[in-house]
Design a protein around this motif. Sequence first.
Motif, short mmCIF file in Angstrom:
data_model
loop_
_atom_site.label_atom_id
_atom_site.label_comp_id
_atom_site.label_asym_id
_atom_site.label_seq_id
_atom_site.Cartn_x
_atom_site.Cartn_y
_atom_site.Cartn_z
N ALA A 72 48.62 12.11 -121.94
CA ALA A 72 47.66 12.20 -123.04
C ALA A 72 46.87 10.90 -123.10
CB ALA A 72 48.38 12.45 -124.36
N LYS A 73 45.54 11.00 -123.22
CA LYS A 73 44.69 9.82 -123.27
C LYS A 73 44.38 9.38 -124.69
CE LYS A 73 42.56 10.78 -118.81
NZ LYS A 73 41.28 10.99 -118.07
N VAL A 74 44.70 10.25 -125.66
CA VAL A 74 44.56 9.89 -127.07
C VAL A 74 45.79 10.39 -127.82
CG1 VAL A 74 42.03 9.88 -127.10
CG2 VAL A 74 43.27 12.02 -127.56
N ASN A 158 36.81 9.90 -126.74
CA ASN A 158 38.10 10.20 -127.36
C ASN A 158 38.16 11.65 -127.81
OD1 ASN A 158 39.21 7.65 -127.00
ND2 ASN A 158 38.44 6.87 -128.97
N TYR A 161 38.78 13.66 -124.83
CA TYR A 161 40.16 13.49 -124.36
C TYR A 161 41.15 14.32 -125.18
CZ TYR A 161 38.91 9.61 -121.26
OH TYR A 161 38.38 8.85 -120.25
N ILE A 164 43.13 18.27 -123.04
CA ILE A 164 43.85 17.77 -121.87
C ILE A 164 43.53 18.67 -120.67
CG2 ILE A 164 46.12 17.27 -120.90
CD1 ILE A 164 47.11 16.86 -123.78
N THR A 185 49.32 8.05 -126.95
CA THR A 185 48.49 7.70 -125.80
C THR A 185 49.38 7.33 -124.61
OG1 THR A 185 46.79 6.85 -127.30
CG2 THR A 185 46.66 6.16 -124.99
N ASP A 186 49.05 7.86 -123.43
CA ASP A 186 49.77 7.63 -122.17
C ASP A 186 51.13 8.33 -122.12
OD1 ASP A 186 47.68 6.08 -121.20
OD2 ASP A 186 48.53 4.22 -121.97
N GLU A 188 53.54 11.36 -121.16
CA GLU A 188 53.53 12.41 -120.14
C GLU A 188 53.63 13.77 -120.80
OE1 GLU A 188 56.76 11.37 -117.62
OE2 GLU A 188 55.67 9.76 -116.59
#
Length: 350
Positions: A72-74, A158, A161, A164, A185-186, A188
Amino acid sequence: MKNLKSLLLLLSVCSLALFNNCTSETQSKNTGDKDSTAAIPVEISGVTRGSISAYYSTTTTLEAEEEAMVVAKVRGIVESLQVEEGDYVQKGQVLAKLEDEQLKIEAQRAKATMDRLYNDYQRNQELYEKQLISAEQFENAKFEYASQQAAYELAQLNLEYSTIKAPISGVISQRMIKVGNMVNTDEEVFKITDFNPLLAILHVPEHEMSKLNKNQVAYLQVDAIQGQSFQGKVLRISPVVNPETGTFKVTVAVNDNTKQLKPGMFGRIRIVYDTHDNALMIPKNAVISEDGYNSVYEIKDKLAYRKNIETGYINGNNIEVISGLNEGDQVVTIGQSSLQDSALVEVVSY
């Protein structure tokens, strides 16, 4: 006179008994001779021509060529899942959506601020061109607008993002989130594995290095799929030998359009490194190996003659004959253990 007749009768009986005994012995002897020359049943095969190859064989465990851990980026709460484990996805396909109301509001606020600063920048540019404000004031207005423009683009990013997407094409091999989960954030969230091609990583002894080359054909059989062979090719060969193990790394790519192969499967692989075309071949079970020599029983005129031969490559059930036989010759494939040189045989199968 009566005694003479009795004596003659006794001699006749003894003579008849002796004759019968001799006849029985003669018949028994003839029967024994006949049995000693009885033909031995064997199965035979002809010497043929064809292509035969040499292989380097070993065991291997399959690995994926490409594998990606999706993060996940946000930060946000999982609103919906679009895919499940086992699904095939294309690069860029939506996998899940996070709640995005807050991100939308932040993007709208950033845009409103950017628009206001843009108007200020335009007005200050006009004033600066008329020399009504200083260069410093104009540059400050320009900087504030550019900074807010970057903030708006970040807010838009954002927001994007929150959806996904798959970074590569492949199969969803693992899902780590559920609807309603809060992800950071980040963190998995999915694992994607590309099954085509799959890789067989081999560690080959250094004395085999001269035999193996890039693009050579390879055949794979796995324990999980009996009776089926999959074709591949040598993808790359490491030029470095590991001094601790005395091996070098060979990577074989195996394509499976049927999608039966999976990473982690154990199998046996053969790499074809040489092929002899138009070679003489016989069934492998026809060859007798003793004291370092190879021989066969060749059939001629219903007799089996033992002949030494020189053999070459072995390919499946066939073995190459380099010398000692000619095309069309017939050799015993079953029954050799009962034979001696020049034995009489009876062919029961060909």
